[in-house]
Motif scaffolding. Structure first.
Motif, PDB file in Angstrom:
ATOM      1  N   TYR A   5       5.305  25.632  31.787  1.00  0.00           N
ATOM      2  CA  TYR A   5       5.479  24.678  30.451  1.00  0.00           C
ATOM      3  C   TYR A   5       6.838  25.675  31.050  1.00  0.00           C
ATOM      4  N   TRP A   6       6.911  26.619  30.881  1.00  0.00           N
ATOM      5  CA  TRP A   6       8.818  27.258  31.177  1.00  0.00           C
ATOM      6  C   TRP A   6       9.233  26.330  31.909  1.00  0.00           C
ATOM      7  N   LEU A   8       9.486  23.280  31.794  1.00  0.00           N
ATOM      8  CA  LEU A   8       9.416  22.092  31.868  1.00  0.00           C
ATOM      9  C   LEU A   8      10.642  22.203  30.586  1.00  0.00           C
ATOM     10  N   LEU A   9      10.996  23.475  29.900  1.00  0.00           N
ATOM     11  CA  LEU A   9      11.567  23.592  29.175  1.00  0.00           C
ATOM     12  C   LEU A   9      12.508  24.014  29.487  1.00  0.00           C
TER      13      LEU A   9
END
Lengths: 419, 283, 405
Positions: A5-6, A8-9
């Motif tokens: 997720y990091w 993607l962010l």
């Protein structure tokens, strides 16, 4: 796993940054005027306005010329989407524009709210006004004996018809002959199924400004007068309402600027009840148009006001200079020739070039018949109820008597709230 | 249900799915078609053109991207900035609050939870002007950071409840075991709680991003000008409300607005089904 | 988490919850206080500015804070109303008078049979045998409601409340909207979820992905609502299609009933993906052996649906239904309506338009009429109402937790 997720962010952030880099590289000059390099004490003047499209081009040229003459001044033009609401937050915070370009009906409301400055405190005298501008324009910017703005143009609506499709004979000769208009509309609609004689964006929308020629043409002296009397439950108003109901059979059910414009271009409508701002579109569509006054329209005065924040920021004098420059004879003539508007400056209006313009004759004749738009806060109360009442008449929710009586009550309540 | 299906029943079911899919997709398809048509029309008198691309060119896209009339790319950058920051801030703040509500026991925990939920009952429309003035008083007028703050707080309630519900379903024994090994609360939050809550985090990130991307009313009040600082929704609404609506441009802008979000959405959608219901059961 | 106590624990909790509480305090609680304060004044567009010499005003009103400049407008400052509750009185108007109270009593009377039916069902659910089935009780309750409604002349009571009172018109209209749109959304969602859950349908993933798309578009409601508005214009797609068949379509957006139906339709388009996602997730959690056991006993499809599927998805779905009914998709619906009809075809001056829901009405009062005091009073009443509904809904969602037992 959280890394997924990091990442993607991170991608999202990177994308935002890349887009910003791209944006600054590829964004060409936009609707705002580009700031020029300034030396000395640079001043930036912001103008919030309502001009758009081709109309804006000629106006921008004037400001660009001013900037060339005065290199320390930068003028930024901006058109926020909802100016009254935006002003509400901006002005108390000391932000917002220095100049507001708006019609004169907002003067009373803005003065009460404290958004605009009395120009008398900046040295503008009544004599200056009467010697430079038309009397109707002067009346439009004075309220409670104070001068709140400088007028720049006058406007009134009239029927603009497509000469290729109809001629003057297809319209009544007397501007107050509404029965005649109804008959002509009926015969035109019957002869040309699917087409209509006139498109009026107030009928079908809720636009009392465009509905005014009808009401006032029937004899209503005005929606609200300066003392706060409302004239909507009169027999004349009811007659106008009944006429509107009858007319709805021979006019497009839904109308807006967009629809009327498109309809004129493709021939669905023979005429468009509109003002000078639409002329540019018709000319670029190559339509040979004629202008015919009908009814008694509102005569609106477009003005330039100076905000209170300009006074606080010490930019008021420069702002005054700019609006005087804009409304002087030479510039008004230039803008009027390009945009086909009616200048408020007397000398510009009397210029033979301007007088020769057919739009000036046409819209000017309409303005002569018209009723000036009031700038009192009472006038501000009229827009909502009249628009709602007319829309109710148009779509059949209420009879004309009921609708107008309800509008009368609503406006009177609003005015009572003011006192 | 594993009985042998009747053909008629199968046919009806397929028909229903197809109809619903057309219902779902047609408006998007229409916008794509309209974006390929040059000119002022959202419609065309050619009925077929409303269903099939009779003409399609990229002029509208070029005009919008080049920013000749509207600074579209700048709007997109602003919206992306706001949405990305909203997502990150929301993830940090809501997750920590939800973790605390789920794991800790403290005085006023339930009251705070109910307060959180009940606060949402107030019509957001009416808090617009006071909040805008409050943010202005902090110097954030016409500043995108003010928008971020407002969006984060707006999303907090729903996401906190969602995440709390999800944390509730994770058994506490793992963390207790970690605590015996000497793990502090922050470590257990970062190393155990967050990784186990992945689906809910995905849903939260998605909702926060889309909330920030698509919010309109507050952006129009707080950041009305200059034109280069507006967000995408305000800009698009302004295009649609200008007197002579350039519908082709509007449609092109709409397509460019929707497509990125659609992609993000499709990427995350497999988490949605799990994340929403599991959180929803307890919440 | 539990071991330490005292100041360290307090600090820790503060670190976790602090930002949330701070945000809620400033951006949620402060506006409520502000609106409560304003609702007792006479602030409108003719009295727009505060009188900063009053202590309370100078604390609450942002324009009195040192950061802002004092206003030099010509208008008189707003003050507390002389009967302080004046705004509430105008809003609720008829309620305090005798005909109004009678009308309220009549309406409540009509609801009584339904409540009684609910209680009767709850009583009988705990018994082994029951003389009348559950649905039988509901039908009797419904019949009694209709009977009482006819006896007390229910429509008359409604009209009585609605005359001279914008508040009731708007609230009733919104309740009607919620009562129609929530069931429609969830029924469609249920239908789609059921179909997508059956194994013999091929291409389920494709359909599921395709139908998620309106939900993605729903956060950009402005854009898609404008497109939907276009469909229903006089020259829009629907009318053009009808013209092919030879029917001259009506002007949809000009008619109050059609406009209302249109916003329900568009809300369906925006909401049903959420509904079917929630239901699908819950459906997939049902173990297959329940259905197998039922089939062995010879249950038909319909019986399986009503007796197995529905009760088992209830704990997941009912919270969603309740939240969406009182949330932004139901009672507080604003964006879609605003973009399509801006409050609807007008039904006359001074009366709310045909699709003017609670939030649309509030927005118009604030931004078009600048009637802050009236809007503030309205907001406070709506807030109290929704607050009670939210607390009540929490009770409901806890009640349904037991369905798995």
């Amino acid at each position: 796993m959280i890394k997924k997720y990091w990442s993607l962010l991170t991608v999202i952030i990177l994308a935002a940054m890349i887009m910003s880099a791209c944006a600054t590289a590829t964004t060409a000059p936009v609707a705002t005027v580009e700031p020029t390099a300034t030396t000395g004490a640079p001043v930036t003047i912001t103008i919030w306005h309502q001009w758009s499209g081709d109309y804006l081009t000629a106006i921008q040229a004037v400001f660009t010329q001013y900037m060339t003459d005065h290199p320390t001044v930068t003028i930024v033009l901006d058109a926020p989407q909802d100016v009254p609401s935006a002003l509400q937050v901006a002005i108390p915070a000391g932000e917002g524009p220095d100049i507001i370009g708006w019609a004169n009906d907002a003067i009373g409301k803005y003065a009460i709210n404290g958004y605009i400055t009395d120009l008398g405190t900046l040295g503008v005298t009544q004599d200056f006004l009467t010697s430079t501008y038309e009397p109707a324009a002067v009346n439009g910017v004075v309220w409670q004996d104070k001068i709140w703005a400088l007028p720049e143009s006058q406007e009134a609506i009239a029927i603009v018809y497509n000469k290729a499709v109809v001629s003057e004979a297809d319209f009544p000769t007397d501007p107050t002959d509404f029965t005649g208009l109804l008959d002509k509309a009926k015969s035109y609609a019957e002869a040309n199924p699917g087409k209509y004689l006139v498109c009026n964006q107030g009928l079908g929308g809720a636009d009392p400004y465009h509905e005014a020629p009808i009401y006032f043409g029937f004899g209503v002296p005005g929606y609200v007068d300066d003392a706060g009397n409302v004239f909507l439950n009169t027999p004349e108003a009811t007659a106008a309402g009944t006429w509107i109901k009858d007319f709805s059979a021979y006019a497009p059910q839904e109308a807006s600027y967009d629809i009327c414009n498109a309809g004129m271009t493709d021939g669905t409508f023979a005429g468009w009840w509109t003002g000078p701002w639409a002329i540019a579109n018709l000319e670029s569509a190559g339509i040979d148009y004629g202008i015919l006054p009908m009814g008694k329209p509102f005569v609106g005065i477009k003005t330039l006001m100076i905000t209170k924040n300009a006074a606080d920021r010490n930019t008021a004098d420069i702002a005054l200079d700019i609006i005087k420059y804009y409304t002087n004879q030479a510039n008004e003539t230039q803008v009027a020739l390009a945009n086909k508007t009616i200048p408020a400056n007397t000398a510009a209006l009397n210029d033979p070039q301007i007088q020769a313009l057919s739009t000036i004759k046409g819209f000017g004749a309409s303005a002569n018949l018209g009723i000036p738009m009031a700038n009192t806060p009472y006038a501000d109360a009229q827009w909502g109820p009249v628009g709602d009442a007319t829309q109710a008449i148009w779509n059949g929710s209420q009879t004309p008597e009921e609708a107008l009586a309800a509008a009368q009550t609503a406006i009177e309540t609003a005015i009572a709230g003011m006192k | 249900m594993t009985r042998k299906p009747k053909t008629f029943a199968v046919f009806i079911q397929y028909l229903f799915l197809v109809l619903m899919t057309i219902f779902a997709l047609y408006p998007i398809w229409f916008v794509i078609l309209a974006s390929g048509r040059v000119g002022q029309r959202l419609f065309t008198l050619n009925l077929l053109g409303m269903f099939i691309p009779t003409e399609f060119n990229f002029d509208n896209y070029q005009i919008m991207l080049a920013g000749q009339q509207q600074p579209f790319l700048l709007w997109m950058r602003n919206s992306a900035f706001v949405a990305a920051l909203t997502t990150i801030a929301c993830l940090l703040i809501a997750t920590s609050a939800a973790f605390a509500f789920s794991r800790f026991r403290f005085y006023g925990r339930e009251a705070a939870l109910i307060l959180l939920l009940a606060i949402q009952a107030f019509p957001a429309v009416l808090s617009l002007v006071p909040v805008a003035q409050l943010l202005t008083a902090f110097g954030l007028y016409a500043n995108l950071w003010g928008l971020v703050i407002a969006y984060v707080v707006g999303n907090l309630v729903f996401t906190t409840w969602l995440l709390k519900g999800y944390f509730d379903t994770i058994p506490i024994e793992i963390e207790e075991a970690a605590m015996i090994d000497g793990c502090g609360p922050i470590q257990s939050f970062l190393l155990i709680g967050l990784p186990m809550a992945r689906p809910a985090l995905a849903v939260t990130a998605l909702l926060a991003f889309m909330g920030g991307w698509g919010e309109f009313v507050f952006a129009s009040v707080l950041v009305p000008s200059p034109a280069t600082r507006r967000t995408l929704m305000v800009g698009m609404y302004q295009i649609a409300n200008s007197p002579a609506v350039p519908w082709g441009l509007f449609a092109a802008g709409a397509v460019m607005t929707i497509i990125p979000v659609m992609i993000v959405y499709l990427y995350f959608q497999r988490y949605l089904i799990g994340g929403l219901t599991l959180g929803g059961v307890k919440g | 988490m539990i071991a330490w106590s005292g100041r360290r624990k307090a600090l820790m909790i503060l670190a976790f919850i602090g930002p949330t509480l701070l945000g809620i305090l400033f951006l949620n609680i402060y506006p409520i206080i502000y609106n409560v304060f304003i609702s007792f004044t006479n602030r409108n567009q003719y009295h727009p500015n505060p009188d900063c010499s009053v202590l309370v005003t100078s604390i609450i009103e942002p324009k009195c804070w040192p950061f802002f400049k004092a206003s030099t407008g010509l208008g008189t400052p707003y003050t507390i109303q002389s009967p302080a509750f004046a705004n509430y009185e105008t809003l609720i108007g008829q309620l305090a008078t005798r005909p109004g109270l009678i009308a309220i009593a009549e309406i409540l009377l009509c609801v009584v049979p339904l409540i009684v039916a609910g209680q009767v069902n709850k009583y009988y659910n705990r018994k082994i045998s029951r003389p009348i089935s559950g649905s039988g009780v509901w039908i009797i309750g419904l019949a009694l409601t209709i009977l009482i409604g006819w006896l007390v002349n229910f429509p008359n009571a409604l009209d009585q409340l609605q005359t001279d009172s914008d508040f009731f018109i708007v609230v009733f209209r919104t309740i009607l909207f919620v009562a129609i749109t929530v069931p429609i959304n969830y029924i469609f969602g249920l239908a789609v979820a059921l179909v997508l859950n059956t194994e013999y349908i091929k291409g389920r993933t494709f359909f599921r992905t395709a139908m998620i798309i309106p939900w993605a578009a729903s956060t950009m409601f402005i854009i898609m609502s404008l497109v939907w508005q276009f469909f229903f214009r006089d020259v829009g797609v629907i009318n053009q299609l009808l013209k092919i068949v030879g029917i001259n379509g009506p002007t949809w957006l000009n008619s109050p009933t059609y406009a209302f139906a249109i916003i329900i339709l568009v809300n369906l388009w925006f909401s049903y993906p959420f509904c079917f996602t929630v239901i699908l997730g819950a459906l997939q959690a049902i173990p297959a052996d329940q259905y197998e056991a039922a089939e062995i006993d010879g249950a038909t499809y319909w019986q399986q649906l009503v007796n197995i599927t529905l009760p088992l998805i209830r704990p997941a779905v009912v919270p969603a239904i309740v939240l969406s009914a009182i949330g932004a998709g139901g009672f507080q619906m604003f964006g879609t309506v605003w973009a399509i009809t801006t409050g609807g075809p007008s039904r006359g001056a001074g009366v709310p338009g045909a699709t003017e829901l609670v939030m649309v009405y509030a927005y118009k009062q604030v931004f078009q009429f600048n009637a802050y005091a009236k809007a503030g009073a309205f907001a406070v009443i709506i807030f109290i109402f929704l607050f009670i509904m939210t607390i009540y809904s929490l009770r409901i969602t806890r009640i349904t937790e037991g369905a798995f037992e």
